[in-house]
Design an enzyme around this catalytic site. Structure first.
Site: not given
Ligand code: NDP
Length: 294
Positions: A54, A100, A123
């Site tokens: 990412k 994460q 997200d």
């Protein structure tokens, strides 16, 4: 019939190119570089690779991620993680925050995700974002990246959403549930299937648009699929394969060799949905930066 292949690698490259172009235009106009903070807790090897990929993709698109890359030990306390999120929320150079998952078991994932400022929740996992996605007349700040990527793949394939029968296999918070809500918002008639669904093949056969997100290798067979249906395979499953040097290979939730003979269009695995997830994260981060100015 041989289905059209939906090329996620090419479509993701297009999205990433669009983001890079818009970032370059911002910089040329004297605006700030978008910033993405990443929070990695512990040493999980897969999570380390995901976060590193990412960050690399950010660098390629001109998004600043390296200065905001945070790594905490597996022993980090809830207070330490909460405190980091609070500091990132307050940092104006950080437009998006990505924690994460999964977090180590002793940490409260729900509490951490809920602590992220909704306007930086790139997200799209904050309960307010999911709630707004579910409500008529409300819009979320961000849409979770994998379902957003599936929608983009369908759009690029020229699918007609309105009135189509869409079947979503899986009801997880990160894929199945938001996917179903997105299709419903586009006026599809949506059926959500899960582990207790009766006669799954019959339900799947009703789908004009089929999204498979169950994590069961090659579960969807060719004779489950309506001829001409558009099939998006989200699954990523590693299975043994003695013919490969590595001894294994990746397959989706769809039995590709069978389904490609029946469907109108289908995503391959790998090279379908996978590359779209990071592309949509970049797009969400850029959106956050653009919104921050108004
Ligand atoms: P989860 O394990 O969280 O959810 C799986 C869902 O599938 C659940 O709703 C479960 O039902 C349902 N399910 C499981 N077995 C069956 C069955 N036999 N019949 C019908 N439904 C079933 O998975 P995720 O949503 O996180 O991920 C799904 C897949 O997508 C995985 O392969 C994952 O690796 C992949 N993935 C890919 C991404 C990408 O970027 N391409 C990103 C995220 C995930 P129930 O609710 O009843 O338990």
């Amino acid at each position: 019939m041989t289905a059209q292949l939906i090329d996620g690698v090419a479509i993701a490259a297009k999205v990433r190119g669009e983001v890079a172009q818009r970032v370059a235009e911002r910089i040329a106009a004297g605006k700030s570089r978008p910033g993405l903070a990443t929070v990695l807790v512990g040493e999980d090897p897969a999570s380390q690779v995901y976060v590193s990929n990412k960050r690399k993709a950010c660098a390629e698109a001109g998004i600043e991620a390296e200065p905001f890359a945070h790594k905490l030990p597996a022993t980090a306390t809830q207070a330490e993680v909460d405190d980091l999120v609070t500091r990132l929320n307050a940092n104006p150079a950080v437009n998006g925050i990505l924690v994460q998952l999964p977090l180590p078991k002793h940490l409260d994932e729900e509490r951490v995700l809920s602590a992220i400022d909704v306007t930086k929740d790139v997200d799209g996992f904050h309960p307010l974002n999911i709630g707004r996605l579910a409500m008529k007349g409300r819009d979320p700040w961000f849409i979770p990246c994998t379902p957003a990527g599936c929608i983009r793949l369908l759009e690029e394939t020229g699918v007609k959403f309105s009135g189509a029968n869409a079947v979503v296999l899986g009801r997880s918070n990160i894929v199945g549930l938001p996917m179903a809500m997105l299709l419903q918002r586009r006026d599809c008639t949506v059926t959500i299937c899960h582990s207790r669904t009766r006669d799954l093949p019959a339900v799947v056969r009703s789908a004009d648009i089929l999204i498979a997100a169950v994590g069961r290798p090659e579960m969807v067979r060719g004779d489950w699929v309506k001829p001409g249906a558009v099939v998006i395979d989200v699954g990523i499953n590693r299975i043994a394969d003695a013919t490969r040097k590595s001894g294994s290979r990746l397959v989706g939730d769809v039995c590709f060799p069978e389904v490609v003979e029946v469907a109108g269009a289908v995503t391959p695995v790998p090279g379908g949905v996978g590359p779209m997830t990071i592309a949509m994260l970049l797009q969400n981060t850029l959106t956050a930066a653009e919104r921050g100015e108004s």
